[in-house]
Design a protein around this motif. Structure first.
Motif, PDB file in Angstrom:
ATOM      1  N   ALA A  95      11.425  -6.891  -5.635  1.00 14.04           N
ATOM      2  CA  ALA A  95      12.402  -6.374  -4.556  1.00 14.04           C
ATOM      3  C   ALA A  95      12.288  -7.150  -3.238  1.00 14.04           C
ATOM      4  O   ALA A  95      13.136  -6.931  -2.343  1.00 14.04           O
ATOM      5  N   LEU A  96      11.233  -8.239  -3.444  1.00 10.53           N
ATOM      6  CA  LEU A  96      11.174  -9.067  -2.121  1.00 10.53           C
ATOM      7  C   LEU A  96      11.987 -10.278  -2.060  1.00 10.53           C
ATOM      8  O   LEU A  96      12.584 -10.801  -3.280  1.00 10.53           O
ATOM      9  N   ASP A  97      12.009 -10.638  -1.156  1.00 11.15           N
ATOM     10  CA  ASP A  97      12.636 -12.436  -0.847  1.00 11.15           C
ATOM     11  C   ASP A  97      11.762 -13.457  -0.350  1.00 11.15           C
ATOM     12  O   ASP A  97      11.876 -14.545  -0.399  1.00 11.15           O
ATOM     13  N   LEU A  98      10.537 -12.942   0.025  1.00 16.08           N
ATOM     14  CA  LEU A  98       9.529 -13.754   0.590  1.00 16.08           C
ATOM     15  C   LEU A  98       8.114 -13.001   0.574  1.00 16.08           C
ATOM     16  O   LEU A  98       8.014 -11.795   0.845  1.00 16.08           O
ATOM     17  N   PHE A  99       7.051 -13.736   0.315  1.00 16.26           N
ATOM     18  CA  PHE A  99       5.689 -12.880   0.254  1.00 16.26           C
ATOM     19  C   PHE A  99       4.767 -13.768   1.149  1.00 16.26           C
ATOM     20  O   PHE A  99       4.829 -14.920   1.056  1.00 16.26           O
ATOM     21  N   ILE A 100       3.954 -12.974   1.605  1.00 15.65           N
ATOM     22  CA  ILE A 100       2.858 -13.337   2.581  1.00 15.65           C
ATOM     23  C   ILE A 100       1.605 -13.061   2.296  1.00 15.65           C
ATOM     24  O   ILE A 100       1.140 -11.753   2.051  1.00 15.65           O
ATOM     25  N   ALA A 101       0.664 -13.707   1.814  1.00 10.96           N
ATOM     26  CA  ALA A 101      -0.700 -13.523   1.734  1.00 10.96           C
ATOM     27  C   ALA A 101      -1.844 -13.711   2.910  1.00 10.96           C
ATOM     28  O   ALA A 101      -2.053 -14.808   3.094  1.00 10.96           O
ATOM     29  N   ARG A 153       4.948  -9.530 -17.199  1.00 11.96           N
ATOM     30  CA  ARG A 153       5.089  -8.553 -16.424  1.00 11.96           C
ATOM     31  C   ARG A 153       5.444  -8.978 -14.930  1.00 11.96           C
ATOM     32  O   ARG A 153       6.078  -8.167 -14.284  1.00 11.96           O
ATOM     33  N   PHE A 154       5.011 -10.134 -14.466  1.00  5.87           N
ATOM     34  CA  PHE A 154       5.334 -10.628 -13.093  1.00  5.87           C
ATOM     35  C   PHE A 154       6.316 -11.732 -13.452  1.00  5.87           C
ATOM     36  O   PHE A 154       6.203 -12.633 -13.639  1.00  5.87           O
ATOM     37  N   SER A 155       7.717 -11.164 -13.377  1.00  2.00           N
ATOM     38  CA  SER A 155       8.990 -11.930 -13.551  1.00  2.00           C
ATOM     39  C   SER A 155       9.782 -11.569 -12.738  1.00  2.00           C
ATOM     40  O   SER A 155      10.118 -10.332 -12.146  1.00  2.00           O
ATOM     41  N   PRO A 156      10.913 -12.397 -12.405  1.00  4.74           N
ATOM     42  CA  PRO A 156      11.957 -12.268 -11.581  1.00  4.74           C
ATOM     43  C   PRO A 156      12.847 -11.052 -12.136  1.00  4.74           C
ATOM     44  O   PRO A 156      13.176 -10.813 -13.264  1.00  4.74           O
ATOM     45  N   PRO A 157      13.461 -10.369 -11.182  1.00  4.49           N
ATOM     46  CA  PRO A 157      14.448  -9.155 -11.658  1.00  4.49           C
ATOM     47  C   PRO A 157      15.744  -9.832 -12.244  1.00  4.49           C
ATOM     48  O   PRO A 157      16.113 -11.048 -11.776  1.00  4.49           O
ATOM     49  N   VAL A 158      16.500  -9.110 -13.023  1.00  3.64           N
ATOM     50  CA  VAL A 158      17.848  -9.341 -13.390  1.00  3.64           C
ATOM     51  C   VAL A 158      18.774  -9.362 -12.180  1.00  3.64           C
ATOM     52  O   VAL A 158      19.852 -10.275 -11.909  1.00  3.64           O
ATOM     53  N   GLU A 159      18.620  -8.446 -11.576  1.00  2.26           N
ATOM     54  CA  GLU A 159      19.270  -8.318 -10.374  1.00  2.26           C
ATOM     55  C   GLU A 159      18.689  -7.881  -9.205  1.00  2.26           C
ATOM     56  O   GLU A 159      18.124  -6.781  -8.967  1.00  2.26           O
ATOM     57  N   LYS A 160      18.731  -8.572  -8.143  1.00  2.58           N
ATOM     58  CA  LYS A 160      17.944  -8.262  -6.953  1.00  2.58           C
ATOM     59  C   LYS A 160      18.210  -7.144  -6.098  1.00  2.58           C
ATOM     60  O   LYS A 160      17.392  -6.264  -5.614  1.00  2.58           O
ATOM     61  N   ALA A 161      19.577  -6.926  -5.963  1.00  2.00           N
ATOM     62  CA  ALA A 161      20.105  -5.726  -5.262  1.00  2.00           C
ATOM     63  C   ALA A 161      19.547  -4.511  -6.041  1.00  2.00           C
ATOM     64  O   ALA A 161      19.074  -3.391  -5.337  1.00  2.00           O
ATOM     65  N   GLU A 162      19.626  -4.608  -7.458  1.00  6.57           N
ATOM     66  CA  GLU A 162      19.349  -3.302  -8.046  1.00  6.57           C
ATOM     67  C   GLU A 162      17.744  -3.254  -7.999  1.00  6.57           C
ATOM     68  O   GLU A 162      17.462  -1.866  -8.073  1.00  6.57           O
ATOM     69  N   ALA A 163      17.185  -4.104  -8.034  1.00  7.55           N
ATOM     70  CA  ALA A 163      15.412  -4.038  -7.802  1.00  7.55           C
ATOM     71  C   ALA A 163      15.281  -3.346  -6.482  1.00  7.55           C
ATOM     72  O   ALA A 163      14.245  -2.630  -6.351  1.00  7.55           O
ATOM     73  N   GLY A 176      14.001   2.371  -3.425  1.00  9.70           N
ATOM     74  CA  GLY A 176      14.424   3.154  -2.508  1.00  9.70           C
ATOM     75  C   GLY A 176      14.708   2.215  -1.261  1.00  9.70           C
ATOM     76  O   GLY A 176      14.434   2.730   0.038  1.00  9.70           O
ATOM     77  N   LEU A 177      14.867   0.837  -1.458  1.00 10.75           N
ATOM     78  CA  LEU A 177      15.153  -0.277  -0.091  1.00 10.75           C
ATOM     79  C   LEU A 177      16.544  -0.581  -0.246  1.00 10.75           C
ATOM     80  O   LEU A 177      17.330  -0.292  -0.976  1.00 10.75           O
ATOM     81  N   ASP A 178      17.106  -0.813   1.060  1.00 11.25           N
ATOM     82  CA  ASP A 178      18.179  -1.278   1.459  1.00 11.25           C
ATOM     83  C   ASP A 178      18.669  -2.403   0.693  1.00 11.25           C
ATOM     84  O   ASP A 178      18.289  -3.644   0.826  1.00 11.25           O
ATOM     85  N   PRO A 179      19.576  -2.440  -0.149  1.00 13.46           N
ATOM     86  CA  PRO A 179      19.894  -3.617  -1.111  1.00 13.46           C
ATOM     87  C   PRO A 179      20.771  -4.723  -0.338  1.00 13.46           C
ATOM     88  O   PRO A 179      20.660  -5.839  -0.515  1.00 13.46           O
ATOM     89  N   MET A 180      21.032  -4.289   0.996  1.00 13.95           N
ATOM     90  CA  MET A 180      21.709  -5.339   1.841  1.00 13.95           C
ATOM     91  C   MET A 180      20.939  -6.125   2.764  1.00 13.95           C
ATOM     92  O   MET A 180      21.218  -6.909   3.421  1.00 13.95           O
TER      93      MET A 180
END
Length: 352
Positions: free
Chosen positions: A246-252, A147-157, A162-166
């Motif tokens: 859809a993230l590039d960095l996570f903060i807890a 379930r918690f696994s990387p996307p095939v394509e980050k921009a599409e994720a 509804g986030l800006d892929p750029m």
């Protein structure tokens, strides 16, 4: 419904409101069943499709399961230990009681007494084990790495959310409240983002009751900083795994935490993680040369800003930590691994 004669482990849940303990039961039991462990739940607040027994079935606990001398009762709260002690002691039911503790504080005399009557005790972290006065086994939680696994394509994720892929996104997921450090995250982003136009932030989670005013105050602070379009409050989502992708960095940013699964969920999704030095977080991340992220002091916006900037401004470091994160969770924190370790405890306890 399931035949009590085929139940070797009872997993009670005597709290109707959803909690971390309830979530653990919901996620673990199907995996345990898939591994051949004959576990059934008991109590409210659980999905109907989980194998379960009824309260009236408890009378049948006088008879052990087929081919066994004892049945295991796996408690996770005081209110689940006490009835098992009474059934085993006063009613002479053939039960062995296992208790899992996630607490990271000194126990009351009452709780200590209950724990002293257990046949086996599990701690969810080494920090938790330090507060136990009885022999115990540390079994850290695992997660569903499918379930918690990387996307095939980050921009599409990103587009799918509804986030800006750029843009690149840093996230903070969990209940929105002071204890969870959401304000520290927001304050850090207000200071970090103006100089980094290619980055934005996502806060995912629900604010309830008195915490609604806390969340509204954070939104007002973000609006006053002119960042309402770059620090996004997206609410609670059942498909939170898709938001991690859809993230590039996570903060807890928690100020306090019993265990805390969000760093594992993020790492499984191949994200570098910045986490505070609370709960089990220091036991989940790898720091140093083979880092999956960094540990910072809880409640410190300065520490968070320094750590976040070091990843936001260094793409190669970010990507290297991301790759190691996924491998680290697969090797050490799969939910199947947790279920297998629990199965060993059940087997040893029931045969003692």
């Amino acid at each position: 419904m399931i035949d009590i004669r085929d139940v070797e482990v009872v997993a009670p849940n005597f709290k109707r409101r959803l909690s971390g303990v309830t979530s653990t039961i919901i996620q673990l039991v199907p995996v345990q069943r898939s591994l051949g462990q004959k576990v059934a739940t008991l109590g409210p607040g659980l999905p109907a499709d989980l194998p379960h027994i009824r309260y009236r079935d408890l009378w049948a606990l006088w008879v052990p399961p087929r081919g066994k001398r004892f049945r295991v009762w796996h408690a996770r709260r005081n209110i689940e230990m006490l009835p098992a002690i009474l059934m085993r002691g006063m009613l002479r039911m053939p039960l062995k009681i296992v208790f899992t503790s996630a607490s990271q504080r000194r126990h009351t005399g009452w709780t200590k007494w209950l724990i002293s009557k257990m046949d086996a005790v599990i701690a969810t972290s080494n920090k938790t084990a330090d507060y136990l006065a009885v022999p115990n086994t540390v079994i850290l939680h695992g997660i569903d790495t499918d379930r918690f696994s990387p996307p095939v394509e980050k921009a599409e994720a990103k587009r799918a959310r509804g986030l800006d892929p750029m843009k690149k996104f840093v996230g903070c997921f969990g209940r929105v409240r002071h204890q969870k450090g959401t304000d520290v995250f927001v304050d850090s982003m207000i200071r970090l983002l103006p100089a980094r136009p290619d980055w934005a932030a996502v806060v995912a989670g629900r604010a309830t009751g008195p915490h609604v005013d806390f969340e509204n105050g954070l939104k007002a602070k973000v609006a006053a900083a002119g960042l309402a379009d770059r620090i996004l409050f997206v609410g609670e989502h059942t498909d939170i795994n898709e938001w991690y992708r859809a993230l590039d960095l996570f903060i807890a940013p928690q100020r306090w935490e019993g265990f805390g699964l969000t760093p594992l969920e993020a790492m499984a999704t191949a994200l570098p993680v910045i986490a505070t030095d609370v709960g089990a977080f220091p036991e989940l991340l790898v720091t140093g040369d083979q880092e999956t992220g960094v540990i910072i002091a809880g409640g410190s916006a300065d520490a968070m800003i320094e750590a976040a900037a070091s990843f936001m401004d260094n793409e190669s470091r970010r990507h290297a930590a991301a790759a190691r994160s996924r491998a680290h969770v697969l090797e050490n924190f799969s939910i199947e691994g947790e279920a297998k370790r629990l199965g060993n405890i059940y087997r040893i306890t029931a045969s003692a």
